[in-house]
Design a protein around this motif. Structure first.
Motif, PDB file in Angstrom:
ATOM      1  N   THR A  19       0.844  -1.182   0.000  1.00 14.99           N
ATOM      2  CA  THR A  19       0.000   0.000   0.000  1.00 14.99           C
ATOM      3  C   THR A  19       0.888   1.244   0.000  1.00 14.99           C
ATOM      4  O   THR A  19       2.085   1.170   0.303  1.00 14.99           O
ATOM      5  CB  THR A  19      -0.903   0.026   1.229  1.00 14.99           C
ATOM      6  OG1 THR A  19      -0.097   0.271   2.396  1.00 14.99           O
ATOM      7  CG2 THR A  19      -1.640  -1.307   1.399  1.00 14.99           C
ATOM      8  N   ALA A  37       1.116   3.402   2.129  1.00 13.14           N
ATOM      9  CA  ALA A  37       1.640   3.599   3.490  1.00 13.14           C
ATOM     10  C   ALA A  37       2.707   2.571   3.854  1.00 13.14           C
ATOM     11  O   ALA A  37       3.256   2.608   4.969  1.00 13.14           O
ATOM     12  CB  ALA A  37       0.502   3.536   4.499  1.00 13.14           C
ATOM     13  N   ASP A  65      -7.106  -0.075  -0.803  1.00 15.90           N
ATOM     14  CA  ASP A  65      -6.210   0.338   0.284  1.00 15.90           C
ATOM     15  C   ASP A  65      -5.258   1.435  -0.169  1.00 15.90           C
ATOM     16  O   ASP A  65      -4.065   1.454   0.184  1.00 15.90           O
ATOM     17  CB  ASP A  65      -5.404  -0.854   0.814  1.00 15.90           C
ATOM     18  CG  ASP A  65      -6.276  -1.902   1.483  1.00 15.90           C
ATOM     19  OD1 ASP A  65      -7.392  -1.543   1.926  1.00 15.90           O
ATOM     20  OD2 ASP A  65      -5.861  -3.070   1.551  1.00 15.90           O
ATOM     21  N   GLY A  66      -5.765   2.361  -0.976  1.00 13.33           N
ATOM     22  CA  GLY A  66      -4.969   3.477  -1.453  1.00 13.33           C
ATOM     23  C   GLY A  66      -4.240   3.232  -2.756  1.00 13.33           C
ATOM     24  O   GLY A  66      -3.667   4.163  -3.331  1.00 13.33           O
TER      25      GLY A  66
END
Length: 216
Positions: A117, A119, A179-180
């Protein structure tokens, strides 16, 4: 919309029955063909469904003569719809199990969905489940496309590990975010349309996609 003729290509590895039933539910008269020689004249509308690997799909397409049929049909201006693996094969190259040439009707490549992801975390691959559709920056309207009846932000059903990455953002009709991670969810170039998601498994909004395709 009753009586609209649609030809669906059966190349042995598709989610054929659900697609056919959904099109019939939307008022289409559906003909299923297993090879290009069964299509003596180019049809009014053509659909390429699919579940499975890019390499195997393209091998079956070539063996059955569907690769040439799709390219010839693309030049007619008549509506074409690819679904899941069917949209992936429209692109130049697929990267599943090595690099393999596609139909080359939309410039770009089919790449794996990112395992990390933004992040730095991880998520499940394949991407399975319901995800919301959003307009891409280069295509601010879905009018006159298979997404014409789709409200932005509604969710549709995905099952995939790879996704198309158009070389031209203008061919990117819709995106979803997992999830992005940005994923191309639908594409369009002239009369050639495709959905990475499964409209036949996406409830009433998915049927709306097929109705809009039939209305093109």
């Amino acid at each position: 919309m009753s009586g609209l003729a649609v030809t669906v290509m059966d190349y042995g590895i598709g989610n054929l029955l659900n697609v056919v039933r959904a099109l019939q539910h939307c008022g289409a008269s559906v003909r299923v063909v297993e090879c290009a020689t069964a299509v003596p004249a180019l049809p009014e509308r053509l659909v390429l469904p699919g579940v499975g690997a890019f390499m195997g799909g393209m091998a079956e397409m070539r063996q059955r003569g569907f690769d040439d049929l799709v390219r010839r049909f693309g030049a007619t201006g008549r509506p074409f719809l690819g679904i899941c693996a069917g949209v992936q094969m429209l692109f130049d190259v697929g990267e599943e199990f090595g690099e393999h040439p596609g139909l080359g009707l939309i410039p770009g490549r089919v790449k794996p969905v990112a395992e990390a992801t933004p992040a730095g975390g991880s998520h499940r691959i394949p991407h399975i489940g319901w995800s919301a559709l959003g307009r891409s920056a280069a295509r601010p309207t879905w009018a006159h496309s298979p997404l014409a009846q789709m409200p932005e932000g509604e969710s549709v059903y995905f099952v995939h590990s790879f996704a198309p990455v158009p070389a031209n953002e203008a061919h990117r009709l819709a995106d979803t975010f997992y999830d992005g991670v940005r994923i191309c969810a639908a594409v369009g170039r002239d009369n050639i349309w495709g959905c990475q998601f499964h409209p036949e498994r996406s409830g009433e909004h998915g049927l709306g996609v097929l109705r809009s395709f039939l209305a093109l």
